[in-house]
Design a protein around this motif. Structure first.
Motif, PDB file in Angstrom:
ATOM      1  N   ALA A   6      39.486  43.256  37.001  1.00 33.92           N
ATOM      2  CA  ALA A   6      39.967  42.352  37.793  1.00 33.92           C
ATOM      3  C   ALA A   6      41.402  41.766  37.440  1.00 33.92           C
ATOM      4  O   ALA A   6      42.208  41.683  38.398  1.00 33.92           O
ATOM      5  N   ARG A  23      30.648  37.705  45.247  1.00 32.63           N
ATOM      6  CA  ARG A  23      32.018  37.442  44.844  1.00 32.63           C
ATOM      7  C   ARG A  23      32.378  36.130  44.925  1.00 32.63           C
ATOM      8  O   ARG A  23      33.428  35.501  44.371  1.00 32.63           O
ATOM      9  N   ALA A  47      31.797  34.639  41.341  1.00 37.54           N
ATOM     10  CA  ALA A  47      32.744  35.395  40.308  1.00 37.54           C
ATOM     11  C   ALA A  47      33.953  34.788  40.022  1.00 37.54           C
ATOM     12  O   ALA A  47      35.100  34.699  41.112  1.00 37.54           O
ATOM     13  N   ASP A 102      37.661  37.398  40.062  1.00 39.28           N
ATOM     14  CA  ASP A 102      37.664  38.297  41.229  1.00 39.28           C
ATOM     15  C   ASP A 102      39.167  38.762  41.225  1.00 39.28           C
ATOM     16  O   ASP A 102      39.943  37.535  41.161  1.00 39.28           O
ATOM     17  N   ARG A 104      40.669  36.097  43.784  1.00 39.57           N
ATOM     18  CA  ARG A 104      40.853  34.919  43.049  1.00 39.57           C
ATOM     19  C   ARG A 104      41.841  34.705  42.340  1.00 39.57           C
ATOM     20  O   ARG A 104      42.649  33.815  42.131  1.00 39.57           O
TER      21      ARG A 104
END
Length: 432
Positions: free
Chosen positions: A205, A291, A294, A297, A300
């Protein structure tokens, strides 16, 4: 009889001991092993060598519904074209695409250029949402987004080279290495992530967020530094409180897992901010639970960096224009005031005081009269200065939202009057 019982007991003990030895051997073998790496994470990986089932048209891979997902998930970076053989635009674009693919190979840029005959692969084309030809999509570490570059040779090479650059993420193995790297680069701002493995879900990510951060494209990019702590992150001292900020990058609190720190430039206020679940991008509550909960992410991370790398009040210039347009904070308050106009400093002081309270929720912009296109958008001219406009974002991306202009002729809305009243109030309280 006694001997027989003793023999059975010995055999049972021996079997138990063998099982325990096997379990211990498996544990020892697995202790130093990482998760299986995909081929592109291995040094010296050859794009053509990993799978002999992919056909090639010169330097362009020819994909279909049987191998598309596999290739897209395993190539580090891939640009794929969906075309129709009868399409005139596709026929004109074909030699450009081939030339760009050959350039990438000769420059040893780790990217695959591929194409799909959309007429022969209607199911795959429909699943991708192909509406016209040629349609281009960009994959990075298995994640797809629309290609946003040009379709000329030079513009394609520039865009692909930037987004497939090897230094999008700098990998080091200690905090000291990270500090030395940033000092050598002269970096005023940076994103520092600490992970156990570079191919973990959290690290992936982080890598996707770094690749998609094109706010400074094509001139430069903010350093993303990945610190791989093989002994675990418990030894790293990182902040964990919501919105915690420390000066000069000094962060406190032991980290129990992967962590991410944004080091802010002095122009943005300095200090560092630690990513936590307290930060929720716009409409984050609408996402599915896997999501929404998380922490690491890619979207994010991108939203967090784009929000907190900005200063409390953004003085709009050509340098920060792209960052403003890509900011996830869509609600804005705009101060139209020229820097050398009477009362500008007082207005900015009042503006900054409000921005301090609403930072991260509302984007505060100071706009000069030379930005005529912005003035025209808001229905203003230089004769309207100073002016304050509150722009509330709409619910959809295409929704223009609502705009409210604060009447500066009324004392309760006039920033200069508010600033002077606040200044006199603070002066009288300090003297008493």
């Amino acid at each position: 009889m006694t001997a027989m019982v003793a023999h059975r007991s010995w055999a049972r003990c021996r079997a138990i001991a063998m099982v325990m030895l096997m379990a211990m051997a498996m544990a020892v073998r697995g202790e130093g092993e990482d998760e299986e790496e995909t081929p592109w994470q291995q040094e010296g990986w050859d794009l053509r060598a990993w799978d002999g089932h992919v056909q090639w048209d010169d330097d362009v891979a020819v994909l279909n519904g049987r191998n598309f997902e596999t290739v897209a998930g395993r190539a580090p970076h891939m640009l794929v074209e969906f075309y129709a053989p009868w399409c005139g635009h596709c026929q004109k674009f074909e030699p450009i695409y081939q030339k760009v693919a050959s350039h990438m190979r000769m420059e040893k840029i780790n990217v695959m250029l591929a194409k799909v005959n959309a007429i022969e692969e209607p199911t795959l084309s429909q699943s991708m949402g192909v509406m016209g030809f040629p349609s281009l999509y960009w994959y990075a570490y298995g994640r797809m987004r629309s290609y946003e570059g040009g379709k000329r040779n030079s513009s394609m090479v520039e865009w692909i080279s930037f987004h497939a650059r090897r230094d999008a993420v700098h990998v080091v193995h200690s905090n000291r290495e990270a500090e030395d790297l940033l000092e050598a680069m002269g970096a005023e701002e940076a994103v520092i992530g600490r992970f156990l493995h570079h191919h973990s879900v959290e690290a992936m990510a982080f890598m996707i967020a770094a690749e998609e951060d094109d706010t400074s494209y094509p001139n430069s990019s903010m350093p993303y530094v990945m610190v791989l702590e093989a002994r675990g992150l418990g030894v790293a001292r990182l902040g964990s409180e919501a919105g915690e900020e420390r000066q000069e990058g000094e962060l406190q609190g032991p980290a129990m897992g992967p962590s991410l720190v944004l080091r802010r430039s002095q122009a943005a206020g300095g200090g560092s901010v630690v990513l936590g679940r307290w930060f929720q991008p716009p409409k984050w509550h609408q996402l599915p639970p896997e999501r929404r909960y998380a922490l690491f992410d890619a979207d994010r991370i991108k939203s967090f960096v784009a929000t907190y790398r900005m200063p409390r009040v953004v003085e709009l210039t050509g340098k920060v224009w792209r960052r403003v347009l890509q900011s996830p904070v869509r609600n804005q308050t705009l101060l139209f005031s020229d820097p050398f106009s009477p009362g500008h400093e007082q207005r900015m002081a009042a503006f900054a005081a409000v921005a301090e309270e609403w930072f991260g929720k509302v984007l505060f912009l100071q706009i000069s009269s030379n930005f005529t296109s912005v003035l025209k958008y808001f229905g203003l001219t230089a004769s309207d200065f100073p002016a304050v406009v509150v722009a509330v974002a709409g619910h959809e991306e295409t929704d223009k939202g609502e705009m409210y202009r604060l009447d500066q002729s009324r004392p309760q809305f006039n920033l200069t009057t508010v600033a002077m009243a606040a200044s006199s109030s603070s002066s009288s309280s300090s003297s008493s």
